[in-house]
Design a protein around this motif. Structure first.
Motif, mmCIF file in Angstrom:
data_model
loop_
_atom_site.group_PDB
_atom_site.id
_atom_site.type_symbol
_atom_site.label_atom_id
_atom_site.label_comp_id
_atom_site.label_asym_id
_atom_site.label_seq_id
_atom_site.Cartn_x
_atom_site.Cartn_y
_atom_site.Cartn_z
ATOM 1 N N ALA A 267 0.930 -1.180 -0.037
ATOM 2 C CA ALA A 267 0.154 -0.078 0.080
ATOM 3 C C ALA A 267 0.826 1.355 0.075
ATOM 4 C CB ALA A 267 -0.972 0.101 1.239
ATOM 5 N N ALA A 268 2.106 1.183 0.745
ATOM 6 C CA ALA A 268 2.761 2.425 0.569
ATOM 7 C C ALA A 268 3.465 2.541 -0.619
ATOM 8 C CB ALA A 268 3.741 2.131 1.691
ATOM 9 N N LEU A 269 3.811 1.786 -1.351
ATOM 10 C CA LEU A 269 4.459 1.752 -2.527
ATOM 11 C C LEU A 269 3.260 2.529 -3.512
ATOM 12 C CD1 LEU A 269 6.366 -1.478 -2.901
ATOM 13 C CD2 LEU A 269 7.399 0.762 -3.100
ATOM 14 N N HIS A 270 2.126 2.052 -3.295
ATOM 15 C CA HIS A 270 1.035 2.718 -4.332
ATOM 16 C C HIS A 270 0.970 4.116 -3.842
ATOM 17 C CE1 HIS A 270 -0.534 -0.495 -6.593
ATOM 18 N NE2 HIS A 270 -0.658 -1.366 -5.441
ATOM 19 N N ALA A 271 0.924 4.281 -2.458
ATOM 20 C CA ALA A 271 0.654 5.730 -2.143
ATOM 21 C C ALA A 271 1.854 6.735 -2.539
ATOM 22 C CB ALA A 271 0.707 5.683 -0.608
ATOM 23 N N ASP A 272 2.826 5.977 -2.601
ATOM 24 C CA ASP A 272 4.218 6.865 -2.727
ATOM 25 C C ASP A 272 4.420 7.435 -4.286
ATOM 26 O OD1 ASP A 272 7.079 7.785 -2.031
ATOM 27 O OD2 ASP A 272 7.676 6.271 -3.453
ATOM 28 N N ALA A 273 3.601 6.738 -5.273
ATOM 29 C CA ALA A 273 3.614 7.098 -6.733
ATOM 30 C C ALA A 273 2.746 8.175 -6.961
ATOM 31 C CB ALA A 273 3.168 6.043 -7.620
ATOM 32 N N ARG A 274 3.460 9.066 -7.654
ATOM 33 C CA ARG A 274 2.811 10.646 -7.637
ATOM 34 C C ARG A 274 1.604 10.367 -8.892
ATOM 35 N NH1 ARG A 274 7.557 14.772 -9.253
ATOM 36 N NH2 ARG A 274 8.060 12.770 -10.405
ATOM 37 N N THR A 275 1.796 9.353 -9.835
ATOM 38 C CA THR A 275 1.084 9.033 -10.876
ATOM 39 C C THR A 275 0.855 7.688 -10.905
ATOM 40 O OG1 THR A 275 2.555 8.969 -12.654
ATOM 41 C CG2 THR A 275 1.507 10.962 -12.206
ATOM 42 N N ALA A 276 -0.194 6.749 -11.648
ATOM 43 C CA ALA A 276 -0.180 5.611 -11.720
ATOM 44 C C ALA A 276 0.869 4.868 -12.526
ATOM 45 C CB ALA A 276 -1.648 4.854 -12.454
ATOM 46 N N GLU A 277 1.403 5.791 -13.650
ATOM 47 C CA GLU A 277 2.532 5.079 -14.290
ATOM 48 C C GLU A 277 3.867 5.159 -13.619
ATOM 49 O OE1 GLU A 277 -0.913 6.296 -16.359
ATOM 50 O OE2 GLU A 277 0.242 7.658 -15.219
ATOM 51 N N GLU A 278 3.935 6.011 -12.414
ATOM 52 C CA GLU A 278 5.194 5.975 -11.775
ATOM 53 C C GLU A 278 5.107 4.645 -10.707
ATOM 54 O OE1 GLU A 278 6.601 9.856 -10.654
ATOM 55 O OE2 GLU A 278 4.795 10.821 -11.693
ATOM 56 N N THR A 279 4.254 3.913 -10.607
ATOM 57 C CA THR A 279 4.132 3.036 -9.557
ATOM 58 C C THR A 279 5.260 2.034 -9.837
ATOM 59 O OG1 THR A 279 1.942 3.144 -9.420
ATOM 60 C CG2 THR A 279 2.676 1.173 -8.565
ATOM 61 N N ASP A 280 6.101 1.586 -8.524
ATOM 62 C CA ASP A 280 7.211 0.847 -8.887
ATOM 63 C C ASP A 280 6.510 -0.692 -8.753
ATOM 64 O OD1 ASP A 280 9.297 -0.786 -8.535
ATOM 65 O OD2 ASP A 280 10.132 0.624 -6.815
ATOM 66 N N TRP A 281 5.908 -1.188 -9.755
ATOM 67 C CA TRP A 281 5.444 -2.559 -9.864
ATOM 68 C C TRP A 281 6.549 -3.587 -9.288
ATOM 69 C CZ3 TRP A 281 0.645 -3.223 -9.103
ATOM 70 C CH2 TRP A 281 -0.366 -2.218 -9.879
ATOM 71 N N VAL A 282 7.622 -3.411 -10.051
ATOM 72 C CA VAL A 282 8.558 -4.666 -9.630
ATOM 73 C C VAL A 282 8.999 -4.628 -7.967
ATOM 74 C CG1 VAL A 282 11.083 -5.031 -9.831
ATOM 75 C CG2 VAL A 282 10.051 -3.979 -11.525
ATOM 76 N N GLN A 283 8.883 -3.570 -7.285
ATOM 77 C CA GLN A 283 8.969 -3.841 -5.730
ATOM 78 C C GLN A 283 7.767 -4.480 -5.313
ATOM 79 O OE1 GLN A 283 10.728 -1.572 -2.716
ATOM 80 N NE2 GLN A 283 11.046 0.024 -4.204
ATOM 81 N N ILE A 284 6.575 -4.087 -5.957
ATOM 82 C CA ILE A 284 5.264 -4.626 -5.307
ATOM 83 C C ILE A 284 5.312 -5.952 -5.598
ATOM 84 C CG2 ILE A 284 3.067 -4.498 -5.930
ATOM 85 C CD1 ILE A 284 3.086 -1.644 -6.317
ATOM 86 N N VAL A 285 5.591 -6.436 -6.673
ATOM 87 C CA VAL A 285 5.743 -8.116 -7.093
ATOM 88 C C VAL A 285 6.765 -8.863 -6.045
ATOM 89 C CG1 VAL A 285 6.607 -9.949 -8.415
ATOM 90 C CG2 VAL A 285 5.257 -7.962 -9.391
ATOM 91 N N GLU A 286 7.898 -8.205 -5.434
ATOM 92 C CA GLU A 286 8.577 -8.504 -4.622
ATOM 93 C C GLU A 286 7.980 -8.677 -3.526
ATOM 94 O OE1 GLU A 286 12.149 -6.228 -4.713
ATOM 95 O OE2 GLU A 286 12.893 -7.082 -6.632
ATOM 96 N N TRP A 287 7.199 -7.625 -2.888
ATOM 97 C CA TRP A 287 6.262 -7.791 -1.541
ATOM 98 C C TRP A 287 5.406 -8.767 -1.735
ATOM 99 C CZ3 TRP A 287 8.051 -6.648 2.963
ATOM 100 C CH2 TRP A 287 8.727 -5.419 3.212
ATOM 101 N N TYR A 288 4.705 -8.971 -2.804
ATOM 102 C CA TYR A 288 3.671 -9.957 -2.928
ATOM 103 C C TYR A 288 4.382 -11.531 -2.632
ATOM 104 C CZ TYR A 288 -0.755 -7.365 -4.137
ATOM 105 O OH TYR A 288 -1.553 -6.564 -4.003
ATOM 106 N N ASP A 289 5.410 -11.378 -3.296
ATOM 107 C CA ASP A 289 6.383 -12.849 -3.126
ATOM 108 C C ASP A 289 6.443 -13.148 -1.560
ATOM 109 O OD1 ASP A 289 6.528 -13.064 -5.965
ATOM 110 O OD2 ASP A 289 8.573 -12.294 -6.197
ATOM 111 N N GLU A 290 6.904 -12.029 -1.123
ATOM 112 C CA GLU A 290 6.983 -12.206 0.440
ATOM 113 C C GLU A 290 5.847 -12.616 1.254
ATOM 114 O OE1 GLU A 290 9.414 -12.281 2.703
ATOM 115 O OE2 GLU A 290 11.118 -11.333 1.414
ATOM 116 N N LEU A 291 4.654 -11.839 0.681
ATOM 117 C CA LEU A 291 3.472 -12.119 1.402
ATOM 118 C C LEU A 291 2.782 -13.493 1.196
ATOM 119 C CD1 LEU A 291 0.999 -11.009 3.034
ATOM 120 C CD2 LEU A 291 -0.153 -10.152 0.648
ATOM 121 N N VAL A 292 3.109 -13.876 -0.140
ATOM 122 C CA VAL A 292 2.503 -15.452 -0.510
ATOM 123 C C VAL A 292 3.635 -16.331 0.349
ATOM 124 C CG1 VAL A 292 2.827 -17.233 -2.447
ATOM 125 C CG2 VAL A 292 1.957 -14.768 -2.857
#
Length: 381
Positions: A267-292
């Motif tokens: 959620a913090a990575l989504h909140a940190d992005a000024r626009t949807a295009e700037e979202t750091d999806w690579v890091q988000i995938v890494e955190w989902y890997d941790e969550l899984v």
């Protein structure tokens, strides 16, 4: 009459009575009787120590009820004397109450209702309005829950994870009636965080704050859902975001990662992005890997497929999705989204229509129906 003060004092006073020997149901009844007395007395006679007054009056109400019961049943009174009034407040008392209200013997619905009543200090009417059920129905649910946990004694620490799940259920109910359950869940989780210093409690608090910060942008003026990518980020509450990030960073620094911390990091990575295009999806995938890794949760795997589609392309997302059970809630909606991103509007429109028929809520159904209509209109033009 300070209603917020009364609500804050309710769990403290119940906890004191339980520690003194009252069973939970009797303690809760005595506190409610004391609150009625407070409403009658306090406006004309403001008190310097409202907490001490409530403890004293509630204890006397309990003793009166216990003596009456003893007289009726002709048995010895278990509690023979009234302890001298004292400070009475203990974080352990209120913490024990959290554990009691989230006892494993209760259903999730009953645990939520009892937590809102005993820890949150809400009335049965307020809880019923929030859950859109008759007051009598909610009162019966709370009464059954009180009977279930009466007599329970804690000889070992309660399960923090169970308490967190109950609070998260409260948060996800949102708001209706005159009670904002999301805000109430944040208040109770803040209180729990102060008492426990537990990293997963902090993780849940951060997650709630970060999600709550986006609430003003989630719904359009006409009531339709606004997807994250389309939200007006200028409406997000930056103060809540900053607080959520600070709470999360402090929790992560303890190096005892849990599922709520991982969700909050996403959620913090989504909140940190000024626009949807700037979202750091690579890091988000890494955190989902941790969550899984932490949970094995199929819903986390489903959300990971969306993130993979954004980070590595729609084909990669569809490949990740293919490994999951199509019966998962919102599987079809994710498939529609990924097929659209993959340049297949025909399949996407069909899957959006299917997803709309499966939607768990009217706003979600309307959103998915509009997506299908949008693509079908494009195909016809």
């Amino acid at each position: 009459m300070n209603e917020s003060l009364l609500r804050e004092l309710v769990p403290v006073v119940i906890g004191v009575l339980v520690r003194r020997g009252a069973d939970f149901a009797a303690a809760e009844d005595a506190v409610q009787d004391a609150l009625v007395e407070a409403v009658r007395v306090w406006p004309d006679d403001p008190l310097r120590d409202p907490k001490g007054w409530l403890i004293t009056v509630a204890w006397r109400k309990f003793l009166d009820a216990a003596r009456a019961e003893t007289s009726r049943r002709h048995r010895e009174l278990r509690v023979e004397s009234e302890p001298a009034p004292g400070p009475g407040e203990s974080a352990d008392d209120t913490l024990r109450l959290y554990f009691l209200c989230a006892h494993p013997s209760l259903t999730p619905a009953s645990a939520v209702a009892l937590t809102l009543r005993a820890v949150g200090g809400l009335t049965s009417r307020q809880i019923a309005q929030a859950y859109l059920v008759p007051e009598a129905t909610m009162a019966q649910r709370i009464s059954r829950a009180k009977r279930t946990v009466s007599g329970v004694r804690f000889d070992q620490p309660g399960d923090v994870a169970t308490v967190l799940r109950v609070l998260y259920l409260v948060f996800n109910e949102g708001y209706s009636g005159d009670v904002d359950l999301a805000a109430e869940a944040i208040r109770l989780t803040r209180q729990l965080a102060v008492m426990t210093k537990h990293e997963e409690v902090a993780g849940l608090l951060a997650l709630m704050l970060l999600h709550h910060a986006r609430r003003p942008a989630r719904t359009a003026p006409d009531g339709r859902l606004v997807p994250l990518a389309e939200q007006d980020r200028g409406l997000w509450n930056t103060r809540l975001i900053a607080e959520g990030v600070d709470v999360l960073q402090a929790a992560l620094a303890r190096d005892r990662l849990g599922e709520f911390q991982a969700q909050a990091a996403i959620a913090a990575l989504h909140a940190d992005a000024r626009t949807a295009e700037e979202t750091d999806w690579v890091q988000i995938v890494e955190w989902y890997d941790e969550l899984v890794r932490l949970t094995g949760n199929p819903v986390a795997r489903l959300n990971r497929a969306v993130a993979v589609g954004a980070a590595d392309g729609a084909r990669a997302g569809l490949a990740a999705l293919a490994e999951l059970d199509p019966a998962l809630p919102r599987y079809t909606a994710v498939a529609a989204y990924l097929h659209e991103r993959d340049g297949d509007p025909v399949t996407a429109a069909r899957r959006y229509a299917e997803a709309a028929r499966q939607a768990p809520s009217l706003p979600e159904r309307d959103h998915l129906t509009r997506q299908a209509a949008r693509l079908n209109a494009q195909l016809r033009s």
